[in-house]
Design an enzyme around this catalytic site. Structure first.
Site, mmCIF file in Angstrom:
data_model
loop_
_atom_site.group_PDB
_atom_site.id
_atom_site.type_symbol
_atom_site.label_atom_id
_atom_site.label_comp_id
_atom_site.label_asym_id
_atom_site.label_seq_id
_atom_site.Cartn_x
_atom_site.Cartn_y
_atom_site.Cartn_z
ATOM 1 N N ARG A 199 39.777 -13.182 -57.627
ATOM 2 C CA ARG A 199 39.745 -12.052 -58.566
ATOM 3 C C ARG A 199 40.847 -11.080 -58.172
ATOM 4 N NH1 ARG A 199 34.279 -12.158 -56.852
ATOM 5 N NH2 ARG A 199 34.643 -10.104 -55.947
ATOM 6 N N CYS B 213 52.110 21.895 -63.816
ATOM 7 C CA CYS B 213 51.394 22.431 -64.981
ATOM 8 C C CYS B 213 50.805 21.287 -65.803
ATOM 9 C CB CYS B 213 52.343 23.252 -65.854
ATOM 10 S SG CYS B 213 53.285 24.494 -64.963
ATOM 11 N N MET B 214 50.173 21.604 -66.889
ATOM 12 C CA MET B 214 49.545 20.570 -67.713
ATOM 13 C C MET B 214 50.583 19.607 -68.301
ATOM 14 S SD MET B 214 46.936 20.941 -70.942
ATOM 15 C CE MET B 214 45.709 21.906 -70.095
ATOM 16 N N ASP B 215 51.707 20.152 -68.761
ATOM 17 C CA ASP B 215 52.692 19.332 -69.480
ATOM 18 C C ASP B 215 54.076 19.338 -68.852
ATOM 19 O OD1 ASP B 215 50.654 19.269 -71.512
ATOM 20 O OD2 ASP B 215 51.351 21.270 -72.076
ATOM 21 N N TYR C 241 52.679 28.736 -61.989
ATOM 22 C CA TYR C 241 51.396 29.455 -61.887
ATOM 23 C C TYR C 241 51.085 29.855 -60.453
ATOM 24 C CZ TYR C 241 50.204 27.918 -66.638
ATOM 25 O OH TYR C 241 50.172 27.703 -67.976
ATOM 26 N N ARG D 211 26.678 -2.121 -53.670
ATOM 27 C CA ARG D 211 26.891 -1.605 -55.018
ATOM 28 C C ARG D 211 25.909 -2.248 -55.993
ATOM 29 N NH1 ARG D 211 33.063 -1.322 -57.155
ATOM 30 N NH2 ARG D 211 32.825 -3.584 -57.349
ATOM 31 N N LYS E 88 40.404 -4.902 -65.901
ATOM 32 C CA LYS E 88 39.554 -3.761 -66.277
ATOM 33 C C LYS E 88 40.396 -2.491 -66.377
ATOM 34 C CE LYS E 88 38.312 -3.193 -61.411
ATOM 35 N NZ LYS E 88 37.411 -3.729 -60.369
ATOM 36 N N HIS F 78 31.376 -9.276 -53.555
ATOM 37 C CA HIS F 78 32.558 -8.418 -53.459
ATOM 38 C C HIS F 78 32.665 -7.872 -52.038
ATOM 39 C CE1 HIS F 78 35.881 -6.240 -55.089
ATOM 40 N NE2 HIS F 78 35.332 -5.049 -55.022
HETATM 41 C C1 LIG Z 1 38.017 -4.390 -59.345
HETATM 42 C C2 LIG Z 1 37.403 -5.586 -58.753
HETATM 43 C C3 LIG Z 1 38.201 -6.620 -58.248
HETATM 44 C C4 LIG Z 1 39.698 -6.509 -58.098
HETATM 45 O O1 LIG Z 1 39.993 -5.805 -56.923
HETATM 46 P P1 LIG Z 1 41.519 -5.661 -56.432
HETATM 47 O O2 LIG Z 1 41.395 -4.986 -55.127
HETATM 48 O O3 LIG Z 1 42.209 -4.838 -57.460
HETATM 49 O O4 LIG Z 1 42.062 -7.040 -56.361
HETATM 50 C C5 LIG Z 1 37.569 -7.789 -57.852
HETATM 51 N N1 LIG Z 1 36.229 -7.912 -57.917
HETATM 52 C C6 LIG Z 1 35.430 -6.920 -58.355
HETATM 53 C C7 LIG Z 1 33.966 -7.124 -58.389
HETATM 54 C C8 LIG Z 1 35.987 -5.718 -58.766
HETATM 55 O O5 LIG Z 1 35.194 -4.736 -59.194
#
Ligand SMILES: *Cc1c(COP(=O)(O)O)cnc(C)c1O
Length: 382
Positions: A229, A320-322, A273, A138, A42, A170
């Site tokens: 995951r 700064c920005m850049d 700045y 969540r 992601k 999760h």
């Molecule tokens: C982002 C995410 C992960 C991955 O988590 P990591 O800590 O980067 O391994 C796994 N499961 C879900 C549902 C997530 O949102």
């Protein structure tokens, strides 16, 4: 991308695909034979660039499961990985249900009502994994008992045109070694496994049950999880900076920029700045071609350090920005020299986790925050 393709050498990120492959090999060895990696890609592969990362994972590492946050990301991954299984972890508006089946994407389903709204929007069937909220707070089915949870999973399975292929949850605190958090994660894990077992006793054998993120993969690997995951450890960063990660896993991103200007300032001269930095002696100051618009946070003003020819140089004054300024007193530098904001230079190394720690965030946010303006250059492709 061709590593030798010219690009503007202002601020850029180098991504080592070789190190990505090494990290993936180590993760494969952490997992038992019953667990396959589901690569979490992601947010543009955590800022590393989804196309080269996915192609490497798919073509070179043999990864067949991918997880993304939304439909746009899923469709992109489908393009790079034609036969992969792609799970959308987050919300897809029901009016886009048809696209998920068109691209053969698996949707995370958070309730019976949501499942109904999906099938209402497409004549074709929807593949899904049902998300169970065991304590993250969540998204997902939330019940006091696994039996009630299994009941709703069964109701979802009965909806016409819904194919439930798995359940998942999760963890909220798998990256902590406090006894309290370990007990909490134990309860989350037991809950999801109980839901799975209850369904199995009722004659429903789901293909997938998954709950391991990177932290769980490192610290509490469990063969019952059919998928791990893995996100952050694939990219070589720590789920939590206070805990070690397996030996050999290293960051795959370096962030570089160049020195645009070198000058000597006198005692009393101001830098940047707000005049927050005033030289208390004669100093050599270099200006570096990166700023907060590149994702190098302004919160690092007067705090961060940068490697210049292997030596740590302090940021002076506000980012700064850049551009930003560093103290290069005593270091041999000239305009055009490359400096390292994240990564190795000589014997020293600055990690995204280290920067995150300075301003109170996590390495995840640092790498995801490297902005679009910064070209990603892929090295070590062989
Ligand atoms: C982002 C995410 C992960 C991955 O988590 P990591 O800590 O980067 O391994 C796994 N499961 C879900 C549902 C997530 O949102």
């Amino acid at each position: 991308m061709n590593p030798y393709k010219p690009y503007l050498k202002r601020a850029w990120a180098e991504i080592s695909l070789k190190q990505l492959r090494k990290n993936v090999e180590i993760i494969k060895n952490l997992n038992s034979d019953s667990t396959e990696i589901m690569a979490v890609v992601k947010a543009d592969a955590y800022g590393h660039g989804d196309e080269p990362v996915c192609r490497c994972l798919y073509e070179k590492c043999g990864i067949r499961y991918f997880a993304v946050s939304n439909l746009d990301e899923a469709i992109a991954v489908r393009d790079f990985c034609p036969d992969a299984e792609i799970l959308i972890l987050g919300y897809t508006p029901p009016e886009y249900a048809h696209e998920t089946s068109q691209y053969n994407i698996i949707q995370g389903v958070v309730s019976e009502d949501y499942a109904k709204s999906l099938v209402h929007n497409t004549p074709t069937s929807i593949r899904c994994h049902v998300k169970i909220d065991t304590g993250m707070g969540r998204i997902g089915l939330k019940y006091d008992t696994p039996e009630e949870c299994a009941d709703e999973v069964e109701r979802i399975m009965k909806i016409n045109n819904i194919q439930v292929e798995g359940i998942y949850t999760h963890f909220a605190a798998a990256d902590s070694d406090s006894p309290d958090n370990i007990a909490y994660t134990d309860r989350q894990e037991k809950f999801i496994c109980d839901v799975y077992d209850i369904l199995e006793k009722r004659g429903i054998k789901l293909q997938h049950l998954h709950f391991m993120n990177s932290a769980a993969t490192c610290y509490r690997n469990n063969p019952k999880s059919t998928l791990s995951r893995s996100g952050i450890i694939m990219y070589g960063l720590h789920p939590d900076i206070s805990l070690d990660i397996p030996e050999g896993i290293e960051p795959i991103m370096s962030l570089k920029a160049v020195i645009a200007h070198v000058k000597t300032v006198r005692k009393g001269d101001c830098i940047s700045y707000g005049r927050t930095f005033i030289a208390d002696r004669e100093m050599k100051i270099a200006t570096v071609t990166i700023g907060y618009a590149d994702g190098y946070s302004r919160l690092l003003s007067s705090k961060g350090e940068i490697l210049v020819h292997g030596k740590r140089c302090k940021i002076v004054g506000r980012v700064c920005m850049d551009q930003l300024m560093i103290d290069v007193s005593g270091v041999e530098v000239s305009s055009g020299d490359t400096v390292t904001l994240i990564g190795k230079d000589g014997d020293d190394c600055i990690t995204a986790d280290e920067l995150a720690n300075i301003y109170g965030t996590i390495g995840y946010e640092v790498v995801c925050g490297i902005s679009k303006r910064v070209p990603r250059i892929y090295i070590d492709e062989a």
